[in-house]
Design a protein around this motif. Structure first.
Motif, mmCIF file in Angstrom:
data_model
loop_
_atom_site.group_PDB
_atom_site.id
_atom_site.type_symbol
_atom_site.label_atom_id
_atom_site.label_comp_id
_atom_site.label_asym_id
_atom_site.label_seq_id
_atom_site.Cartn_x
_atom_site.Cartn_y
_atom_site.Cartn_z
ATOM 1 N N LYS A 1 0.814 -1.213 0.000
ATOM 2 C CA LYS A 1 0.000 0.000 0.000
ATOM 3 C C LYS A 1 0.849 1.266 0.000
ATOM 4 O O LYS A 1 0.322 2.351 -0.266
ATOM 5 C CB LYS A 1 -0.940 -0.011 1.206
ATOM 6 N N ARG A 2 2.149 1.111 0.282
ATOM 7 C CA ARG A 2 3.020 2.285 0.246
ATOM 8 C C ARG A 2 3.140 2.839 -1.174
ATOM 9 O O ARG A 2 3.613 3.966 -1.372
ATOM 10 C CB ARG A 2 4.407 1.928 0.771
ATOM 11 N N PHE A 3 2.737 2.038 -2.184
ATOM 12 C CA PHE A 3 2.827 2.481 -3.575
ATOM 13 C C PHE A 3 1.618 3.300 -4.014
ATOM 14 O O PHE A 3 1.553 3.725 -5.172
ATOM 15 C CB PHE A 3 2.963 1.273 -4.503
ATOM 16 N N LYS B 1 -0.581 7.060 -8.131
ATOM 17 C CA LYS B 1 -1.392 8.236 -8.424
ATOM 18 C C LYS B 1 -0.617 9.299 -9.196
ATOM 19 O O LYS B 1 -1.195 10.041 -9.998
ATOM 20 C CB LYS B 1 -1.925 8.835 -7.122
ATOM 21 N N CYS B 2 0.690 9.385 -8.970
ATOM 22 C CA CYS B 2 1.449 10.470 -9.583
ATOM 23 C C CYS B 2 2.096 10.076 -10.913
ATOM 24 O O CYS B 2 2.700 10.920 -11.576
ATOM 25 C CB CYS B 2 2.524 10.996 -8.619
ATOM 26 N N LEU B 3 1.969 8.818 -11.321
ATOM 27 C CA LEU B 3 2.556 8.393 -12.591
ATOM 28 C C LEU B 3 1.653 8.793 -13.754
ATOM 29 O O LEU B 3 0.426 8.810 -13.644
ATOM 30 C CB LEU B 3 2.776 6.880 -12.604
ATOM 31 N N LYS C 1 -4.703 -3.366 -8.583
ATOM 32 C CA LYS C 1 -5.414 -2.110 -8.836
ATOM 33 C C LYS C 1 -5.855 -1.970 -10.286
ATOM 34 O O LYS C 1 -6.439 -0.950 -10.659
ATOM 35 C CB LYS C 1 -4.509 -0.927 -8.457
ATOM 36 N N ASP C 2 -5.574 -2.995 -11.100
ATOM 37 C CA ASP C 2 -5.992 -3.028 -12.508
ATOM 38 C C ASP C 2 -5.474 -1.816 -13.276
ATOM 39 O O ASP C 2 -6.219 -1.112 -13.959
ATOM 40 C CB ASP C 2 -7.522 -3.100 -12.604
ATOM 41 N N ILE C 3 -4.182 -1.560 -13.146
ATOM 42 C CA ILE C 3 -3.554 -0.448 -13.842
ATOM 43 C C ILE C 3 -3.447 -0.764 -15.332
ATOM 44 O O ILE C 3 -2.898 -1.786 -15.727
ATOM 45 C CB ILE C 3 -2.155 -0.160 -13.268
ATOM 46 N N SER D 1 8.848 12.162 -3.654
ATOM 47 C CA SER D 1 8.297 13.338 -4.322
ATOM 48 C C SER D 1 6.784 13.292 -4.435
ATOM 49 O O SER D 1 6.134 14.317 -4.603
ATOM 50 C CB SER D 1 8.902 13.469 -5.737
ATOM 51 N N CYS D 2 6.205 12.070 -4.316
ATOM 52 C CA CYS D 2 4.751 11.924 -4.474
ATOM 53 C C CYS D 2 4.012 12.024 -3.150
ATOM 54 O O CYS D 2 2.778 11.986 -3.138
ATOM 55 C CB CYS D 2 4.429 10.576 -5.129
ATOM 56 N N THR D 3 4.740 12.073 -2.052
ATOM 57 C CA THR D 3 4.049 12.123 -0.747
ATOM 58 C C THR D 3 3.630 13.536 -0.411
ATOM 59 O O THR D 3 4.190 14.514 -0.909
ATOM 60 C CB THR D 3 4.970 11.592 0.358
#
Length: 498
Positions: free
Chosen positions: A397-399, A404-406, A431-433, A496-498
C-alpha cells in the motif's frame, strides 16, 4: 557467552597491560568486532589496523586477512573479537610461526533466531505445486522429541518457533500440546501455518487459548475454479473451498469476540492470467485479516551468479523435519544434508559445532561454492528475481501515492530484479492499472512465468522514463546511461509523491 558491550569491555580491560605501547590490530568480523570498535573508542584506544574480509576494498583502511602473515607482533597487539572459532579462520594462521602468540578473544554467540518444526509431513490436501507430493513414507515427530528440542533451546535466546513444514500441523495428535509447550517455554513469537481445513470449532478454541502470536493460512484462489486449479481440479474442490473460507471467517469472528491478540494472515499463489481472481481475493480479505501475502510460483527463480548474495536464514534458522533430523534451515526439507538426529544431538551443540560455524563463515564471506548443494541451488544465495513471498499487501500500500502520480498516458518502463519491483507489479495488477508498465532487465530477458521481461534497444527507450527498482550495481548504472533514457529511482519518486 552472548556477545555484548559489557562482555567485550571486560575482556579488553583484562589485556590493557599486555597492549602496552603497541599499536592495535583488530579482527572485527561479526557482531563482536563491531562492538569491539566502540569499546576501544570509549576506552581511548584506536584500532590502527582493521582486518575484515567483508569490508576490505570498500572501506578505506580496512585490510584483507593476508596482512596477518606479515604482522609484526612486537609492533602490534592483535585482538580478535569474533563469533567464529579460530579453526574456521583463514589458513594464514597455519602458516604463521607465532600462532600461539596471537592474542585471540573468541566470543562464541550461542544464539538462534528461530526453529521451524515440521511436526508431520502428512497432509489432507494435494496442492499441485507442493513438494509434499514427493514424499513416499510419512512421519510424525513425537511430543517427547518436540519437548526435547524446546527444552534444549532455552539458553539460546530464541526469538521464534514456527510449526510449519511439509505437512498440515493440525493433523498431529499432539499439535495443541506442542504449541502450548512452546508458548509456556517463554519464546516470544510462536506461529502456526495451516491450510485451514481443520479449523473447526474445537481447534479454533484451542488455538485462541494457546497464546500463540500468529497464524498463517495458505489459501489460494477466490473463485472455485482457481481454487480447483491449485488442487489439481479435484471434483470436491468447490466444496472444500467454501468450507475453508467459512473456517477462516469463523476464526476471525471468534478472535474478535474473545478479544484475543492473534495476528492472522492469509497467503495465496499468484497465477498467470488470474488478475481478476487476485483482485477479488484481496478485496474479500482486506480488512478482515491482518495481512495478505502473495507469492509467485518457484519457477520464476533464475540463477544470478553475477552478484551472489548472503542467506539471512543460514545460521539464524534451524529446521526440524518430521523424521527427526535437524536441517540447515526449513527450506532444506527434501535435501540429503542433515545436521544430526534429535535424540543424538543437542541443538546448542549444533550451533557450536565446527560444521555449522564453518557454513556460517562461508555464507558470511559469500563463498557459495563451499556450501552444500541445497544452499547453492537456493534463491537466497544465488540471486533471485523476487523472494519466495512477493510481499505483504499492507506493505504494498506504500505504492498508492506513486501510482497516483505516474503518467500512464505515456509509455513507461520498469527496471530491476528486486523484491520491490515484484511488489509494485503485483500491486498494479490488483489495482488493474492499464496500460500495464513494461519491464526489462539486461540479464533476464524473455518471459518468466507471470512476469514478461524485455530486452529493449536504445531506440525503444530513448527519452522514455525508466523507474529503477534495484540496488544498482555500477554496471547497471553504466548500462542505463548508455540507453539515453531517463532513469529515476522509485524511492525518489515515492518521496516526491508524498
Amino acid at each position: 557467552m552472548t556477545i555484548g558491550y559489557s562482555a567485550v569491555k571486560t575482556f579488553i580491560d583484562s589485556i590493557v597491560d599486555e597492549i602496552g605501547d603497541r599499536k592495535i590490530a583488530l579482527y572485527p568480523y561479526g557482531k563482536g568486532g563491531r562492538i569491539a570498535r566502540l569499546v576501544l573508542y570509549d576506552m581511548g584506544f584506536f584500532a590502527d589496523i582493521i582486518i575484515d574480509s567483508a569490508l576490505s576494498g570498500s572501506v578505506p583502511g580496512v585490510c584483507t586477512p593476508d596482512v596477518l602473515e606479515r604482522l609484526d607482533l612486537n609492533e602490534y597487539a592483535l585482538i580478535m573479537v569474533t563469533d567464529y572459532y579460530k579453526e574456521l579462520f583463514y589458513p594464514v594462521f597455519q602458516k604463521t610461526q607465532e600462532y600461539e602468540d596471537f592474542r585471540m578473544f573468541n566470543f562464541h554467540s550461542k544464539t538462534l533466531g528461530s526453529i521451524v518444526f515440521s511436526i508431520t509431513d502428512r497432509c489432507n490436501l494435494r496442492c499441485r505445486i507442493c513438494t509434499n507430493n514427493l514424499i513416499k513414507e510419512h512421519s510424525d515427530l513425537s511430543f517427547d522429541q518436540i519437548k526435547r528440542v524446546i527444552d534444549n533451546s532455552k539458553e539460546l535466546n530464541l526469538k521464534a518457533i514456527s510449526f510449519i513444514g511439509l505437512g498440515e500441523p493440525l493433523l498431529h495428535p499432539d499439535f495443541i500440546n506442542s504449541i502450548r509447550y512452546a508458548v509456556e517455554s517463554g519464546v516470544p513469537d510462536v506461529s502456526v501455518y495451516t491450510n485451514g481445513m481443520l479449523l473447526d470449532e474445537k481447534n479454533i478454541g484451542d488455538i485462541l487459548s494457546s497464546g500463540i502470536s500468529r497464524i498463517n493460512i495458505s489459501l489460494t484462489g477466490y473463485s472455485p475454479e482457481v481454487f480447483a486449479k491449485m488442487q489439481g481440479h479435484r471434483m470436491d474442490a468447490p466444496k472444500l473451498r467454501d468450507m475453508i473460507y467459512d473456517n477462516v471467517q469463523n476464526l476471525i469472528i471468534e478472535k474478535k469476540r474473545k478479544g484475543v491478540k492473534l495476528y492472522c494472515t492469509v497467503r495465496t499463489i499468484v497465477f498467470e492470467g488470474e488478475d481478476e481472481d487476485l483482485r477479488d481475493y484481496v478485496n474479500h480479505w482486506d480488512g478482515k485479516v491482518d495481512d495478505i501475502f502473495m507469492s509467485y510460483p518457484h519457477s520464476i527463480y533464475r540463477r544470478n551468479t553475477e552478484h551472489l548474495g548472503k542467506c539471512d536464514l543460514l545460521g539464524n534458522n534451524i529446521g526440524i523435519e518430521a523424521k527427526g533430523n535437524f536441517l540447515l534451515c526449513d527450506r532444506a526439507c527434501l535435501s540429503s544434508e542433515k545436521l544430526g538426529r534429535i535424540e543424538e544431538t543437542a541443538i546448542s551443540n549444533l550451533l557450536s559445532g565446527q560444521i555449522f560455524r564453518s557454513l556460517q563463515y562461508f555464507n558470511e564471506t559469500r563463498q557459495i561454492d563451499k556450501l552444500p548443494d541445497v544452499c547453492q541451488r537456493c534463491v537466497r544465495t544465488v540471486g533471485f528475481l523476487g523472494d519466495e513471498y512477493v510481499g505483504s499487501y499492507n506493505k504494498m500500500k506504500r505504492f498508492d501515492n506513486l501510482i497516483k502520480c505516474l503518467d500512464y498516458s505515456n509509455e513507461m518502463f520498469l527496471y530491476g530484479i528486486s523484491l520491490d519491483l515484484f511488489e509494485f507489479i503485483t500491486y498494479c495488477r490488483i489495482k488493474d492499472i492499464r496500460p500495464f508498465p513494461r519491464m526489462f532487465n539486461r540479464r533476464n530477458a524473455g518471459k518468466i512465468d507471470t512476469i514478461p521481461f524485455e530486452y529493449p534497444n536504445e531506440k525503444l527507450l530513448k527519452d522514455k522514463p525508466i523507474i529503477v527498482f534495484s540496488d544498482m550495481y555500477e554496471d547497471d548504472a553504466c548500462y542505463l546511461s548508455s540507453l539515453s533514457a531517463l532513469p529515476v529511482n522509485y524511492l525518489d519518486l515515492l518521496q516526491s509523491c508524498t
